[in-house]
Design a protein around this motif. Structure first.
Motif, PDB file in Angstrom:
ATOM      1  N   VAL A   1      34.258  56.854  34.080  1.00  0.00           N
ATOM      2  CA  VAL A   1      35.167  56.059  34.868  1.00  0.00           C
ATOM      3  C   VAL A   1      34.650  54.365  35.169  1.00  0.00           C
ATOM      4  CG1 VAL A   1      36.571  56.031  36.922  1.00  0.00           C
ATOM      5  CG2 VAL A   1      35.904  58.030  35.930  1.00  0.00           C
ATOM      6  N   PRO A   2      35.481  53.552  34.756  1.00  0.00           N
ATOM      7  CA  PRO A   2      34.896  52.230  35.019  1.00  0.00           C
ATOM      8  C   PRO A   2      35.205  51.923  36.485  1.00  0.00           C
ATOM      9  CG  PRO A   2      37.198  52.295  33.926  1.00  0.00           C
ATOM     10  CD  PRO A   2      36.592  53.524  34.265  1.00  0.00           C
ATOM     11  N   MET A   3      34.299  50.992  37.079  1.00  0.00           N
ATOM     12  CA  MET A   3      34.491  50.740  38.562  1.00  0.00           C
ATOM     13  C   MET A   3      34.224  49.470  38.698  1.00  0.00           C
ATOM     14  SD  MET A   3      32.337  53.904  40.308  1.00  0.00           S
ATOM     15  CE  MET A   3      30.542  53.249  39.649  1.00  0.00           C
ATOM     16  N   VAL A   4      35.336  48.525  39.387  1.00  0.00           N
ATOM     17  CA  VAL A   4      34.968  47.133  39.623  1.00  0.00           C
ATOM     18  C   VAL A   4      33.934  47.081  40.695  1.00  0.00           C
ATOM     19  CG1 VAL A   4      36.099  45.275  40.762  1.00  0.00           C
ATOM     20  CG2 VAL A   4      37.279  46.540  39.246  1.00  0.00           C
ATOM     21  N   GLY A   5      33.963  48.064  41.692  1.00  0.00           N
ATOM     22  CA  GLY A   5      33.018  48.231  42.736  1.00  0.00           C
ATOM     23  C   GLY A   5      32.639  49.775  43.048  1.00  0.00           C
ATOM     24  N   PHE A   6      31.730  49.970  43.875  1.00  0.00           N
ATOM     25  CA  PHE A   6      31.434  51.269  44.470  1.00  0.00           C
ATOM     26  C   PHE A   6      30.578  51.051  45.526  1.00  0.00           C
ATOM     27  CE2 PHE A   6      27.599  50.301  41.785  1.00  0.00           C
ATOM     28  CZ  PHE A   6      26.610  50.853  42.450  1.00  0.00           C
ATOM     29  N   ASP A   7      30.791  52.204  46.567  1.00  0.00           N
ATOM     30  CA  ASP A   7      29.840  52.144  47.749  1.00  0.00           C
ATOM     31  C   ASP A   7      28.978  53.189  48.050  1.00  0.00           C
ATOM     32  OD1 ASP A   7      31.270  54.386  48.681  1.00  0.00           O
ATOM     33  OD2 ASP A   7      32.631  53.461  49.972  1.00  0.00           O
ATOM     34  N   GLN A   8      28.328  53.261  49.276  1.00  0.00           N
ATOM     35  CA  GLN A   8      27.161  54.208  49.315  1.00  0.00           C
ATOM     36  C   GLN A   8      27.456  55.457  49.529  1.00  0.00           C
ATOM     37  OE1 GLN A   8      24.853  52.339  48.563  1.00  0.00           O
ATOM     38  NE2 GLN A   8      23.895  51.610  50.384  1.00  0.00           N
ATOM     39  N   LYS A   9      28.555  55.845  49.202  1.00  0.00           N
ATOM     40  CA  LYS A   9      29.223  57.319  49.112  1.00  0.00           C
ATOM     41  C   LYS A   9      29.872  57.619  47.878  1.00  0.00           C
ATOM     42  CE  LYS A   9      29.194  59.545  53.740  1.00  0.00           C
ATOM     43  NZ  LYS A   9      29.871  60.561  54.443  1.00  0.00           N
ATOM     44  N   GLY A  10      29.797  56.775  46.944  1.00  0.00           N
ATOM     45  CA  GLY A  10      30.431  56.933  45.570  1.00  0.00           C
ATOM     46  C   GLY A  10      32.017  56.708  45.474  1.00  0.00           C
ATOM     47  N   TYR A  11      32.521  56.159  46.395  1.00  0.00           N
ATOM     48  CA  TYR A  11      33.742  55.792  46.392  1.00  0.00           C
ATOM     49  C   TYR A  11      33.855  54.441  45.433  1.00  0.00           C
ATOM     50  CZ  TYR A  11      35.229  59.059  49.950  1.00  0.00           C
ATOM     51  OH  TYR A  11      35.582  60.263  50.674  1.00  0.00           O
ATOM     52  N   ARG A  12      35.025  54.414  44.619  1.00  0.00           N
ATOM     53  CA  ARG A  12      35.154  53.586  43.670  1.00  0.00           C
ATOM     54  C   ARG A  12      36.346  52.379  44.172  1.00  0.00           C
ATOM     55  NH1 ARG A  12      39.565  53.728  40.058  1.00  0.00           N
ATOM     56  NH2 ARG A  12      39.277  52.518  38.123  1.00  0.00           N
ATOM     57  N   LEU A  13      35.881  51.034  43.743  1.00  0.00           N
ATOM     58  CA  LEU A  13      37.004  49.894  43.933  1.00  0.00           C
ATOM     59  C   LEU A  13      37.220  49.909  42.464  1.00  0.00           C
ATOM     60  CD1 LEU A  13      38.115  47.763  45.332  1.00  0.00           C
ATOM     61  CD2 LEU A  13      36.208  46.365  44.934  1.00  0.00           C
ATOM     62  N   GLY A  14      38.541  50.005  42.347  1.00  0.00           N
ATOM     63  CA  GLY A  14      39.262  49.756  40.870  1.00  0.00           C
ATOM     64  C   GLY A  14      40.074  48.744  40.933  1.00  0.00           C
ATOM     65  N   TYR A  15      41.198  48.527  39.716  1.00  0.00           N
ATOM     66  CA  TYR A  15      41.780  47.384  39.665  1.00  0.00           C
ATOM     67  C   TYR A  15      43.104  47.373  40.547  1.00  0.00           C
ATOM     68  CZ  TYR A  15      38.773  46.100  35.686  1.00  0.00           C
ATOM     69  OH  TYR A  15      37.689  45.699  35.130  1.00  0.00           O
ATOM     70  N   GLY A  16      43.189  48.361  41.536  1.00  0.00           N
ATOM     71  CA  GLY A  16      44.349  48.269  42.443  1.00  0.00           C
ATOM     72  C   GLY A  16      45.519  49.169  42.225  1.00  0.00           C
ATOM     73  N   SER A  17      45.681  49.517  40.967  1.00  0.00           N
ATOM     74  CA  SER A  17      46.855  50.428  40.694  1.00  0.00           C
ATOM     75  C   SER A  17      46.899  51.935  40.834  1.00  0.00           C
ATOM     76  CB  SER A  17      47.141  50.098  38.966  1.00  0.00           C
ATOM     77  OG  SER A  17      47.222  48.836  38.829  1.00  0.00           O
ATOM     78  N   GLY A  18      45.754  52.123  41.241  1.00  0.00           N
ATOM     79  CA  GLY A  18      45.490  53.514  41.549  1.00  0.00           C
ATOM     80  C   GLY A  18      45.739  54.847  40.652  1.00  0.00           C
ATOM     81  N   TYR A  19      45.542  54.482  39.289  1.00  0.00           N
ATOM     82  CA  TYR A  19      45.798  55.299  38.188  1.00  0.00           C
ATOM     83  C   TYR A  19      44.669  56.491  38.080  1.00  0.00           C
ATOM     84  CZ  TYR A  19      49.274  52.076  36.252  1.00  0.00           C
ATOM     85  OH  TYR A  19      50.318  51.655  35.746  1.00  0.00           O
ATOM     86  N   TYR A  20      43.480  56.167  38.149  1.00  0.00           N
ATOM     87  CA  TYR A  20      42.335  57.093  38.124  1.00  0.00           C
ATOM     88  C   TYR A  20      42.634  58.157  39.609  1.00  0.00           C
ATOM     89  CZ  TYR A  20      39.791  55.578  34.187  1.00  0.00           C
ATOM     90  OH  TYR A  20      39.436  55.348  32.820  1.00  0.00           O
ATOM     91  N   ASP A  21      42.749  57.913  40.819  1.00  0.00           N
ATOM     92  CA  ASP A  21      42.974  58.724  41.557  1.00  0.00           C
ATOM     93  C   ASP A  21      44.383  59.574  41.302  1.00  0.00           C
ATOM     94  OD1 ASP A  21      40.605  57.962  43.179  1.00  0.00           O
ATOM     95  OD2 ASP A  21      41.775  56.105  44.040  1.00  0.00           O
ATOM     96  N   ARG A  22      45.299  58.978  40.951  1.00  0.00           N
ATOM     97  CA  ARG A  22      46.697  59.589  40.846  1.00  0.00           C
ATOM     98  C   ARG A  22      46.116  60.436  39.536  1.00  0.00           C
ATOM     99  NH1 ARG A  22      49.208  55.330  39.507  1.00  0.00           N
ATOM    100  NH2 ARG A  22      49.477  54.836  41.454  1.00  0.00           N
ATOM    101  N   THR A  23      45.586  60.213  38.745  1.00  0.00           N
ATOM    102  CA  THR A  23      45.281  61.203  37.483  1.00  0.00           C
ATOM    103  C   THR A  23      44.669  62.257  37.914  1.00  0.00           C
ATOM    104  OG1 THR A  23      45.616  59.637  36.071  1.00  0.00           O
ATOM    105  CG2 THR A  23      44.551  61.484  35.315  1.00  0.00           C
ATOM    106  N   LEU A  24      43.362  62.053  38.779  1.00  0.00           N
ATOM    107  CA  LEU A  24      42.720  63.163  39.261  1.00  0.00           C
ATOM    108  C   LEU A  24      43.198  64.173  40.002  1.00  0.00           C
ATOM    109  CD1 LEU A  24      39.209  60.916  39.917  1.00  0.00           C
ATOM    110  CD2 LEU A  24      39.345  62.961  38.135  1.00  0.00           C
ATOM    111  N   ALA A  25      44.312  63.571  40.642  1.00  0.00           N
ATOM    112  CA  ALA A  25      44.806  64.635  41.771  1.00  0.00           C
ATOM    113  C   ALA A  25      45.687  65.510  41.003  1.00  0.00           C
ATOM    114  CB  ALA A  25      45.518  63.916  42.663  1.00  0.00           C
ATOM    115  N   THR A  26      45.920  65.485  39.548  1.00  0.00           N
ATOM    116  CA  THR A  26      47.011  66.297  38.893  1.00  0.00           C
ATOM    117  C   THR A  26      46.124  67.278  38.312  1.00  0.00           C
ATOM    118  OG1 THR A  26      46.574  64.927  36.926  1.00  0.00           O
ATOM    119  CG2 THR A  26      48.318  64.446  38.610  1.00  0.00           C
TER     120      THR A  26
END
Length: 220
Positions: free
Chosen positions: A134-159
């Motif tokens: 998974v590409p990441m614009v940014g990430f934090d100390q718990k592994g949460y991802r900053l993406g491009y803002g459209s939410g496609y990966y989170d939306r896809t993973l949830a399915t």
């Protein structure tokens, strides 16, 4: 995959969307300004760690991505996995607010331009990946991802009925203290930068040797 409900998750932060927008623009600009020699050196290190830490990917269906705006390019490592038997797939945006499809890809696959003019396989078969790089614009100390803002990966993973393993990839300069994750955000299982492999859990990211990572993910 996990959604952390601890007090670390700052879904009530005021103006978190504006904060993310500012950070996204800053990081992308800094990433695009990286000297090509640095980008190449860091990318080579990430590819090496990916291959050393996840040798079982050569037996998997791997969802990867076409690099965009200075991102790490996962294709060289993916080519090696494919040569050893892996099936590769690239994401296709099929509509706003809809989960993505993953279409099978190989170096000579027929291609067309998709969302943001990013190449996507043209009408190849859809794949449900076992693993996502998974590409990441940014990430934090718990592994949460900053993406491009459209939410496609989170939306896809949830399915997914069976959650694929997620490996977020980025350069170390994209690390943030906290991306202020919201209730819909999903942390990565692993993060790889040029500095190492990091595993996510209930605590902060923990760096693990590539050999141990390979052992933990070995196919029995």
């Amino acid at each position: 995959m996990f959604i952390d409900s601890s007090n670390y998750q700052t879904h009530a932060m005021k103006d978190w969307k504006a904060w993310r927008k500012r950070e996204r623009e800053r990081i992308i600009a800094e990433r695009l300004a990286i000297a090509s020699a640095h980008n190449q050196r860091w990318s080579t290190a990430i590819s090496s760690l990916l291959q050393q830490g996840f040798p079982n990917l050569r037996k998997k269906k791997i969802g990867l991505y076409w690099p965009f705006r200075g991102e790490y390019d996962p294709r060289p490592a993916a080519h090696d996995f494919m040569a050893a038997g892996a099936v590769l797939a690239l994401p296709e945006v099929v509509g706003k607010n809809k989960p993505m499809h993953f279409r099978e890809w190989w170096p000579d696959a027929p291609m067309c331009l998709g969302a943001y003019d990013i190449p996507v396989p043209h009408e190849t078969r859809c794949i449900q990946p076992d693993v996502l790089i998974v590409p990441m614009v940014g990430f934090d100390q718990k592994g949460y991802r900053l993406g491009y803002g459209s939410g496609y990966y989170d939306r896809t993973l949830a399915t997914f009925s069976v959650c694929p393993m997620t490996i977020g990839v980025a350069f170390e300069m994209q690390r943030l203290e906290n991306v202020h994750p919201q209730l819909h955000d999903i942390a990565m299982h692993y993060v790889i930068t040029e500095m190492g492999i990091f595993q996510a859990g209930r605590e902060l990211l923990q760096q693990i040797p590539a050999e141990l990572c390979a052992k933990n993910n070995a196919v029995v």
